[in-house]
Scaffold this motif. Structure first.
Motif, PDB file in Angstrom:
ATOM      1  N   VAL A   1      48.771  43.437  46.447  1.00  0.00           N
ATOM      2  CA  VAL A   1      48.685  43.920  47.824  1.00  0.00           C
ATOM      3  C   VAL A   1      49.880  43.386  48.592  1.00  0.00           C
ATOM      4  CG1 VAL A   1      46.175  44.092  47.865  1.00  0.00           C
ATOM      5  CG2 VAL A   1      47.250  41.942  48.490  1.00  0.00           C
ATOM      6  N   ARG A   2      50.203  44.058  49.695  1.00  0.00           N
ATOM      7  CA  ARG A   2      51.290  43.570  50.540  1.00  0.00           C
ATOM      8  C   ARG A   2      50.845  42.314  51.282  1.00  0.00           C
ATOM      9  NH1 ARG A   2      53.690  48.566  53.906  1.00  0.00           N
ATOM     10  NH2 ARG A   2      51.470  48.955  54.232  1.00  0.00           N
ATOM     11  N   LYS A   3      51.735  41.353  51.393  1.00  0.00           N
ATOM     12  CA  LYS A   3      51.391  40.096  52.066  1.00  0.00           C
ATOM     13  C   LYS A   3      51.072  40.325  53.528  1.00  0.00           C
ATOM     14  CE  LYS A   3      53.571  36.671  49.093  1.00  0.00           C
ATOM     15  NZ  LYS A   3      54.488  35.510  49.023  1.00  0.00           N
ATOM     16  N   THR A   4      51.863  41.155  54.205  1.00  0.00           N
ATOM     17  CA  THR A   4      51.594  41.539  55.587  1.00  0.00           C
ATOM     18  C   THR A   4      51.783  43.034  55.702  1.00  0.00           C
ATOM     19  OG1 THR A   4      53.890  41.187  56.292  1.00  0.00           O
ATOM     20  CG2 THR A   4      52.385  39.306  56.472  1.00  0.00           C
ATOM     21  N   PHE A   5      51.328  43.605  56.805  1.00  0.00           N
ATOM     22  CA  PHE A   5      51.387  45.056  56.976  1.00  0.00           C
ATOM     23  C   PHE A   5      52.823  45.569  56.955  1.00  0.00           C
ATOM     24  CE2 PHE A   5      51.541  48.909  59.597  1.00  0.00           C
ATOM     25  CZ  PHE A   5      50.587  49.675  58.955  1.00  0.00           C
ATOM     26  N   PHE A   6      53.742  44.805  57.558  1.00  0.00           N
ATOM     27  CA  PHE A   6      55.122  45.255  57.672  1.00  0.00           C
ATOM     28  C   PHE A   6      56.008  44.720  56.548  1.00  0.00           C
ATOM     29  CE2 PHE A   6      53.418  45.234  62.023  1.00  0.00           C
ATOM     30  CZ  PHE A   6      53.659  46.550  62.387  1.00  0.00           C
ATOM     31  N   SER A   7      55.425  43.917  55.655  1.00  0.00           N
ATOM     32  CA  SER A   7      56.228  43.319  54.586  1.00  0.00           C
ATOM     33  C   SER A   7      56.173  44.181  53.328  1.00  0.00           C
ATOM     34  CB  SER A   7      55.709  41.915  54.266  1.00  0.00           C
ATOM     35  OG  SER A   7      56.344  41.398  53.135  1.00  0.00           O
ATOM     36  N   LYS A   8      57.296  44.224  52.610  1.00  0.00           N
ATOM     37  CA  LYS A   8      57.340  44.924  51.337  1.00  0.00           C
ATOM     38  C   LYS A   8      57.006  43.991  50.178  1.00  0.00           C
ATOM     39  CE  LYS A   8      60.755  48.413  52.702  1.00  0.00           C
ATOM     40  NZ  LYS A   8      62.084  49.012  52.404  1.00  0.00           N
ATOM     41  N   GLU A   9      56.962  42.696  50.458  1.00  0.00           N
ATOM     42  CA  GLU A   9      56.679  41.717  49.420  1.00  0.00           C
ATOM     43  C   GLU A   9      55.215  41.828  48.983  1.00  0.00           C
ATOM     44  OE1 GLU A   9      57.168  36.898  48.634  1.00  0.00           O
ATOM     45  OE2 GLU A   9      57.691  37.783  50.583  1.00  0.00           O
ATOM     46  N   GLN A  10      55.020  41.836  47.673  1.00  0.00           N
ATOM     47  CA  GLN A  10      53.680  42.002  47.104  1.00  0.00           C
ATOM     48  C   GLN A  10      53.090  40.664  46.668  1.00  0.00           C
ATOM     49  OE1 GLN A  10      51.974  45.096  46.422  1.00  0.00           O
ATOM     50  NE2 GLN A  10      53.513  46.072  47.701  1.00  0.00           N
ATOM     51  N   LYS A  11      51.784  40.523  46.885  1.00  0.00           N
ATOM     52  CA  LYS A  11      51.059  39.361  46.393  1.00  0.00           C
ATOM     53  C   LYS A  11      50.165  39.800  45.239  1.00  0.00           C
ATOM     54  CE  LYS A  11      47.718  35.798  47.683  1.00  0.00           C
ATOM     55  NZ  LYS A  11      46.828  35.275  48.742  1.00  0.00           N
ATOM     56  N   LYS A  12      50.349  39.168  44.080  1.00  0.00           N
ATOM     57  CA  LYS A  12      49.598  39.555  42.900  1.00  0.00           C
ATOM     58  C   LYS A  12      48.246  38.868  42.898  1.00  0.00           C
ATOM     59  CE  LYS A  12      51.542  41.304  38.648  1.00  0.00           C
ATOM     60  NZ  LYS A  12      52.325  41.055  37.424  1.00  0.00           N
ATOM     61  N   LEU A  13      47.186  39.651  42.932  1.00  0.00           N
ATOM     62  CA  LEU A  13      45.833  39.100  42.902  1.00  0.00           C
ATOM     63  C   LEU A  13      45.272  39.059  41.488  1.00  0.00           C
ATOM     64  CD1 LEU A  13      44.293  40.776  46.077  1.00  0.00           C
ATOM     65  CD2 LEU A  13      45.476  38.586  45.867  1.00  0.00           C
ATOM     66  N   LEU A  14      45.685  40.009  40.650  1.00  0.00           N
ATOM     67  CA  LEU A  14      45.293  40.017  39.237  1.00  0.00           C
ATOM     68  C   LEU A  14      46.552  40.216  38.396  1.00  0.00           C
ATOM     69  CD1 LEU A  14      42.098  42.293  39.344  1.00  0.00           C
ATOM     70  CD2 LEU A  14      42.159  39.799  39.174  1.00  0.00           C
ATOM     71  N   SER A  15      46.700  39.421  37.344  1.00  0.00           N
ATOM     72  CA  SER A  15      47.932  39.451  36.538  1.00  0.00           C
ATOM     73  C   SER A  15      47.621  39.784  35.080  1.00  0.00           C
ATOM     74  CB  SER A  15      48.649  38.101  36.626  1.00  0.00           C
ATOM     75  OG  SER A  15      48.966  37.788  37.974  1.00  0.00           O
ATOM     76  N   ASP A  16      47.521  41.068  34.771  1.00  0.00           N
ATOM     77  CA  ASP A  16      47.373  41.564  33.391  1.00  0.00           C
ATOM     78  C   ASP A  16      46.189  40.936  32.656  1.00  0.00           C
ATOM     79  OD1 ASP A  16      49.686  43.173  33.653  1.00  0.00           O
ATOM     80  OD2 ASP A  16      50.947  41.423  33.278  1.00  0.00           O
ATOM     81  N   VAL A  17      45.049  40.844  33.336  1.00  0.00           N
ATOM     82  CA  VAL A  17      43.858  40.257  32.705  1.00  0.00           C
ATOM     83  C   VAL A  17      43.169  41.288  31.815  1.00  0.00           C
ATOM     84  CG1 VAL A  17      43.452  38.550  34.500  1.00  0.00           C
ATOM     85  CG2 VAL A  17      42.441  40.818  34.712  1.00  0.00           C
ATOM     86  N   SER A  18      42.492  40.800  30.795  1.00  0.00           N
ATOM     87  CA  SER A  18      41.758  41.658  29.864  1.00  0.00           C
ATOM     88  C   SER A  18      40.392  41.046  29.603  1.00  0.00           C
ATOM     89  CB  SER A  18      42.523  41.800  28.543  1.00  0.00           C
ATOM     90  OG  SER A  18      43.821  42.320  28.756  1.00  0.00           O
ATOM     91  N   GLY A  19      39.506  41.828  29.006  1.00  0.00           N
ATOM     92  CA  GLY A  19      38.187  41.309  28.683  1.00  0.00           C
ATOM     93  C   GLY A  19      37.244  42.404  28.263  1.00  0.00           C
ATOM     94  N   GLU A  20      36.037  42.012  27.885  1.00  0.00           N
ATOM     95  CA  GLU A  20      35.007  42.961  27.480  1.00  0.00           C
ATOM     96  C   GLU A  20      33.645  42.425  27.907  1.00  0.00           C
ATOM     97  OE1 GLU A  20      33.461  45.420  23.521  1.00  0.00           O
ATOM     98  OE2 GLU A  20      34.654  43.588  23.287  1.00  0.00           O
ATOM     99  N   PHE A  21      32.875  43.258  28.613  1.00  0.00           N
ATOM    100  CA  PHE A  21      31.526  42.910  29.039  1.00  0.00           C
ATOM    101  C   PHE A  21      30.557  43.871  28.350  1.00  0.00           C
ATOM    102  CE2 PHE A  21      33.743  41.685  33.251  1.00  0.00           C
ATOM    103  CZ  PHE A  21      34.152  40.478  32.698  1.00  0.00           C
ATOM    104  N   LYS A  22      29.632  43.332  27.587  1.00  0.00           N
ATOM    105  CA  LYS A  22      28.788  44.157  26.726  1.00  0.00           C
ATOM    106  C   LYS A  22      27.406  44.407  27.329  1.00  0.00           C
ATOM    107  CE  LYS A  22      30.955  42.276  22.526  1.00  0.00           C
ATOM    108  NZ  LYS A  22      30.707  41.529  21.276  1.00  0.00           N
ATOM    109  N   SER A  23      26.827  45.527  26.951  1.00  0.00           N
ATOM    110  CA  SER A  23      25.448  45.816  27.341  1.00  0.00           C
ATOM    111  C   SER A  23      24.535  44.820  26.647  1.00  0.00           C
ATOM    112  CB  SER A  23      25.069  47.247  26.947  1.00  0.00           C
ATOM    113  OG  SER A  23      25.252  47.440  25.562  1.00  0.00           O
ATOM    114  N   GLY A  24      23.469  44.456  27.331  1.00  0.00           N
ATOM    115  CA  GLY A  24      22.556  43.459  26.806  1.00  0.00           C
ATOM    116  C   GLY A  24      22.974  42.039  27.119  1.00  0.00           C
ATOM    117  N   GLU A  25      24.091  41.878  27.831  1.00  0.00           N
ATOM    118  CA  GLU A  25      24.586  40.548  28.173  1.00  0.00           C
ATOM    119  C   GLU A  25      24.563  40.319  29.675  1.00  0.00           C
ATOM    120  OE1 GLU A  25      27.742  39.270  24.681  1.00  0.00           O
ATOM    121  OE2 GLU A  25      28.509  40.063  26.564  1.00  0.00           O
TER     122      GLU A  25
END
Length: 623
Positions: free
Chosen positions: A52-76
């Protein structure tokens, strides 16, 4: 004939589940609560990045998620953990489909690329804040949820509601209004409302917030039993106790937008010990892990991220989920029948949805009598004051200017009342509408029409009351067709300003909506040809005059009272310049106007404002 074995297995499972008890909570849900084998959903994701952008007028991006992976299974039962600001809720929102813009990576259901329609049809999202209608009882809230989310007989709906209320320990507060519930009861009601729909995958944001230790354990036990029935239960949780964490099948920990652990709880401490991070005796392992990822024992976040391959590693996961539904055959994808149902249909049709939502709104309006009666009392009091002030000016040719001022005041009063009726009230309902629509309780157009019809009815009746009293007390010409034309214009301007208030209420928060809603009327009133004629102002403002609803409303008022070949007005003096109605219309620059043309233009404004408002609401629901 269909193979009876799956049905037999399900019956046996229901019997077994019926014998299980969780801290005194009987798992008495019926067979229909068990997810069908073609609706069991495994959720996997890889390389999810979100900025997301750090401020409304800023072009600089703040990374909230960085290439995360995973698996959530049924029954868990899965717990997403992490320190504040780590990205827990962000990840949950991305997986649930609440956040879709600026998201990179792949999200799959049963190995196939996620379809938002399919996911939303098959999932439920319980938010951290309990957005509920305060003036409904627990039973009424459940009845409405069942009516919207289930397509079955009343008897089955009743059994379903009873089972859910028993499971969530809400039987004793059936008749209690939501506003009188405790924080824990509100949270459990929010869960119960979504559980009624039997979604195979459920997302919970901070499910244990506002709960004490006893209720927290009880809540997690309920979630555990729901997962054991074959659902995929995913929730964010903040610093649970060690005993509580043991109840989870899968622990997923994020820090600074990275996955630092994904696996079973009992494998967490051995992993940390192998890295030289020994948990002190009598220390909560959860607190110890959070202390590690926040840097209290040095910078180990990157190290853990690398070991877990940012969530891709399955080395610390069980090879299979062991639970009561292990015997049920899992399918690799949703059936074509379910996908079609998810993509296009709801359990009940649009007209039924509108009817149910209208009934809910009528209940709320009836119980919020102070607000409704306030509107009617204000209209009544002001109408009497206006009637006494402008008494008998309608049939007196010497008081035509007073009568025109009266018509102008009436228009302004109706405008302000109609506008304010939704500027404040509707923004408060937006979080509830967003939650219910996201969880596919109803189509957006259904709640829009139901909310508008129920709220505009109050405006119409109060406007009709005000107009009738003023019309009679001020001695306007007693001709039924003229009164009908005048009343039509009053109701129409009230309805337009009402939807105008709705438009600002949808677009902005309460403070900004009130400010902009009131002051946006100024230029249109100023150049409505009531206070200044169009040929006396600059050419630019002349064009603005043609876009003013007040100009066409003013013309409609004047023509309804003085047009349509009205006979001469009585004059108590020897000579009255305004005794001839056509002279009045010419003097006030309305002689060439057409009542029905003005009404059509106002109707165009009415539908245009509705189109803009609905588009804004649709956009808000997608954010």
């Amino acid at each position: 004939m269909k193979d009876p074995k799956p049905a037999v297995i399900k019956q046996d499972l229901v019997v077994e589940l019926g014998k299980m008890k969780n801290n005194g909570i009987q798992n008495s849900l019926t067979e229909s609560f068990l997810p069908k084998k073609d609706s069991r959903l495994d959720l996997s994701f890889s390389n999810i990045a979100y900025s997301v952008r750090k401020t409304f007028f800023s072009k600089e991006q703040k990374k909230l998620l960085s290439d995360v992976s995973g698996e959530f299974k049924s029954g868990e039962l899965t717990a997403i953990m992490g320190p504040s600001g780590a990205g827990k809720t962000t990840l949950l929102n991305v997986l649930a489909g609440l956040i879709t813009t600026n998201v990179k990576g792949d999200i799959k259901l049963n190995g196939k690329k996620r379809s938002l329609n399919t996911l939303q049809c098959s999932s439920a999202y319980i938010m951290q804040e309990d957005h509920l209608y305060e003036l409904l009882t627990v039973q009424e809230s459940m009845d409405i949820a069942a009516a919207l989310k289930l397509r079955c007989s009343r008897e089955i709906k009743k059994k379903r509601i009873d089972a859910v209320l028993e499971k969530m320990s809400l039987e004793k507060v059936r008749g209690t209004f939501t506003e009188d519930l405790s924080g824990g009861e509100r949270k459990r009601l929010a869960v119960a409302l979504e559980l009624i729909g039997d979604s195979p995958i459920m997302f919970f944001d901070e499910v244990t917030s506002h709960l004490d230790s006893s209720k927290t354990r009880q809540c997690i036990e309920v979630l555990k039993s729901m997962a054991s029935e074959g659902r995929n239960i995913i929730c964010t949780i903040h610093q649970p106790s060690a005993a509580l964490l043991e109840m989870f099948d899968h622990l997923y920990v994020v820090a600074d937008g990275h996955c630092v652990y994904s696996g079973d709880y009992d494998k967490l401490l051995p992993l940390l010990a192998s890295l030289g991070l020994q948990c002190p005796r009598y220390h909560n392992p959860t607190d110890f892990l959070l202390e590690i990822v926040t840097g209290e024992y040095g910078d180990h976040r990157e190290r853990l991220t690398k070991i877990m391959e940012n969530g891709k590693s399955k080395a610390l996961r069980r090879s299979a989920c062991v639970n009561a539904t292990k015997q049920l055959e899992e399918s690799e994808q949703l059936s074509k029948k379910r996908r079609k149902r998810c993509g296009y249909n709801y359990p009940v049709g649009t007209l039924s949805q509108i009817g149910i939502l209208l009934w809910r709104n009528i209940l709320r309006i009836y119980r919020d009598r102070s607000f409704v009666m306030g509107i009617f009392i204000i209209n009544l009091v002001v109408a009497i004051m206006v009637g006494l002030t402008f008494s008998q000016v309608g049939e007196d040719a010497t008081k035509i200017s007073d009568n025109v001022r009266l018509l102008t005041f009436n228009m302004m009063f109706i405008t302000i009342c109609a506008l304010n009726s939704t500027l404040i009230t509707f923004p408060a309902e937006m979080p509830i509408i967003k939650r219910e629509h996201f969880n596919r309780w109803y189509r957006l157009r259904s709640t829009y029409l139901a909310n508008y019809i129920s709220s505009v009815s109050v405006v119409v009746f109060s406007t009709a009351l005000f107009t009738t009293i003023v019309y009679v007390m001020t001695g306007q010409i007693m001709e039924l067709h003229r009164f009908a034309l005048y009343l039509l214009n009053c109701v129409l301007i009230g309805a337009i300003c009402h939807v105008g208030g709705l438009m600002f209420g949808v677009a902005f928060d309460v403070k900004l909506a009130v400010f902009l809603g009131q002051y946006s009327l100024t230029p249109f009133i100023m150049f409505s040809e009531i206070f200044v004629r169009v040929h006396d102002v600059h050419e630019i403002f002349g064009y603005l005059s043609n876009t003013s609803i007040f100009k066409f409303c003013y013309e409609g008022f004047m023509l309804a009272i003085y047009g349509f070949d009205r006979p001469k007005i009585s004059c108590p003096e020897d000579f009255c310049y305004y005794s001839v109605p056509k002279v009045i219309l010419r003097e006030y620059d309305v002689l060439g106007a057409d009542y029905w043309f003005s009404t059509k233009i106002m109707s165009c404004f009415f539908f245009a404002f509705h189109a803009i408002t609905y588009f804004q609401l649709y956009t808000k629901m997608k954010e």
